[in-house]
Write a protein that holds these residues in place. Sequence first.
Motif, short mmCIF file in Angstrom:
data_model
loop_
_atom_site.label_atom_id
_atom_site.label_comp_id
_atom_site.label_asym_id
_atom_site.label_seq_id
_atom_site.Cartn_x
_atom_site.Cartn_y
_atom_site.Cartn_z
N THR A 193 0.81 -1.22 0.00
CA THR A 193 0.00 0.00 0.00
C THR A 193 0.84 1.28 0.00
OG1 THR A 193 -0.12 -0.08 2.42
CG2 THR A 193 -1.92 -1.13 1.19
N TRP A 194 2.11 1.19 -0.34
CA TRP A 194 2.99 2.36 -0.30
C TRP A 194 2.39 3.54 -1.06
CZ3 TRP A 194 7.06 4.18 2.25
CH2 TRP A 194 7.81 5.21 1.68
N PHE A 195 1.83 3.30 -2.22
CA PHE A 195 1.30 4.38 -3.04
C PHE A 195 -0.16 4.71 -2.70
CE2 PHE A 195 4.85 2.67 -5.47
CZ PHE A 195 5.57 3.82 -5.69
N GLU A 196 -0.74 3.96 -1.77
CA GLU A 196 -2.07 4.30 -1.26
C GLU A 196 -1.95 5.23 -0.05
OE1 GLU A 196 -4.61 3.27 -2.90
OE2 GLU A 196 -3.79 1.57 -4.04
N ASP A 197 -0.83 5.16 0.64
CA ASP A 197 -0.67 5.84 1.93
C ASP A 197 -0.08 7.24 1.82
OD1 ASP A 197 -1.60 3.50 3.01
OD2 ASP A 197 0.41 2.68 3.40
N ARG A 198 0.16 7.71 0.60
CA ARG A 198 0.75 9.04 0.41
C ARG A 198 0.26 9.60 -0.91
NH1 ARG A 198 3.66 5.49 1.46
NH2 ARG A 198 4.80 6.53 3.14
N PRO A 199 0.33 10.91 -1.09
CA PRO A 199 -0.11 11.51 -2.36
C PRO A 199 0.72 11.00 -3.53
CG PRO A 199 0.13 13.19 -0.66
CD PRO A 199 0.75 11.94 -0.10
N CYS A 200 0.07 10.75 -4.63
CA CYS A 200 0.76 10.37 -5.86
C CYS A 200 0.69 11.57 -6.81
CB CYS A 200 0.11 9.14 -6.48
SG CYS A 200 0.42 7.62 -5.58
N ASP A 201 1.74 12.37 -6.79
CA ASP A 201 1.74 13.63 -7.54
C ASP A 201 2.44 13.52 -8.89
OD1 ASP A 201 0.42 14.94 -5.43
OD2 ASP A 201 2.33 15.27 -4.40
N THR A 202 3.21 12.46 -9.09
CA THR A 202 3.96 12.34 -10.34
C THR A 202 3.35 11.25 -11.21
OG1 THR A 202 5.51 10.66 -9.53
CG2 THR A 202 6.05 12.98 -9.08
N ALA A 203 3.65 11.31 -12.50
CA ALA A 203 3.15 10.28 -13.42
C ALA A 203 3.70 8.91 -13.06
CB ALA A 203 3.54 10.66 -14.85
N ALA A 204 4.95 8.88 -12.60
CA ALA A 204 5.56 7.60 -12.22
C ALA A 204 4.86 6.98 -11.02
CB ALA A 204 7.04 7.79 -11.92
N ASP A 205 4.54 7.80 -10.02
CA ASP A 205 3.84 7.29 -8.84
C ASP A 205 2.45 6.79 -9.21
OD1 ASP A 205 5.99 7.87 -7.29
OD2 ASP A 205 5.10 9.58 -6.25
N LYS A 206 1.76 7.52 -10.07
CA LYS A 206 0.42 7.11 -10.48
C LYS A 206 0.46 5.81 -11.26
CE LYS A 206 -1.44 11.81 -10.49
NZ LYS A 206 -1.91 12.95 -11.33
N ALA A 207 1.50 5.64 -12.10
CA ALA A 207 1.63 4.40 -12.86
C ALA A 207 1.91 3.23 -11.93
CB ALA A 207 2.76 4.54 -13.89
N ALA A 208 2.78 3.43 -10.95
CA ALA A 208 3.10 2.36 -10.00
C ALA A 208 1.87 1.97 -9.18
CB ALA A 208 4.24 2.80 -9.08
N ARG A 209 1.11 2.98 -8.74
CA ARG A 209 -0.10 2.69 -7.99
C ARG A 209 -1.08 1.89 -8.84
NH1 ARG A 209 -3.46 7.74 -5.91
NH2 ARG A 209 -3.81 7.89 -8.17
N ARG A 210 -1.23 2.29 -10.09
CA ARG A 210 -2.14 1.59 -11.00
C ARG A 210 -1.72 0.13 -11.16
NH1 ARG A 210 -2.28 0.35 -16.51
NH2 ARG A 210 -4.41 0.30 -17.38
#
Length: 263
Positions: A193-210
């Motif tokens: 849940t690393w990318f669920e627990d913090r804001p995803c402000d970059t395209a890379a973070d959003k892609a990883a969360r997806r």
Amino acid sequence: MTSDPTEKPIMHPGKEVSTSDASGVRFEVDPATNAEGLVDAAAAGFRVWPVYARFTACDAPYFGTFDTALDTVWVREGLVDRLRTADAALAREGLALQLLDGYRPIAFQRELWRWFLAEAARRTEKPETDTETIQLAQRYCSNPAIFKEDDPTSFPLHYSGGAVDVWLVQREDGSPVDMGGIFDDPSDVSTTTWFEDRPCDTAADKAARRHRRLLFWAMIDAGFVNMASEWWHYEYGSRTWCQALGYDRLLYAAPPGGLPGAD
């Protein structure tokens, strides 16, 4: 699988447990399911990359090789259809499962544990015998020191044949997608849940969360549970699966006869 799993935050069903959390419970073993043999995942049609046998001294996080690693990914028969179900769900997104590891003999579990324990000691700056060091290592690797042949509750999770390590690749060319961290990195970024627990402000973070959401919900909907500290680790029928979902009967303990064709 949900109609749009990328919009569904990761939430673990049941109880979150660790590699070493036996909770004082001695499980009975279902003799019918535990009689299932091991299946060569590649022969069953899955994409495989036996990670521990293919890592070299240039590859993070190990920067070394493993003498006892298997060059075949083995899983219990009962996992095959469930893995196919997950893979079919991912196909709708142009993605595919790639299996990195499955059944692990005790000898390799001991070798892998030595690496995680040494790495944990480096990070805690404390001895390998220190409680904090051992606890850190146990977040990412089952401690074979608790293994007892007559107690399935003590078995390392991969020893059951019901645990798999997976990642996602593009279905067309097999290239890995961005999961927001490397495999077996013993750090907090490996938390599912690393990318669920913090804001995803970059395209890379959003892609990883997806990608983590797609993998998670495909596997959960196929009947697996996830190890919360490792986005890549999923189980069915094993001790952690029982503990997470509240079952009192193991489907898988140790595979009867061990590896096919082994002496």
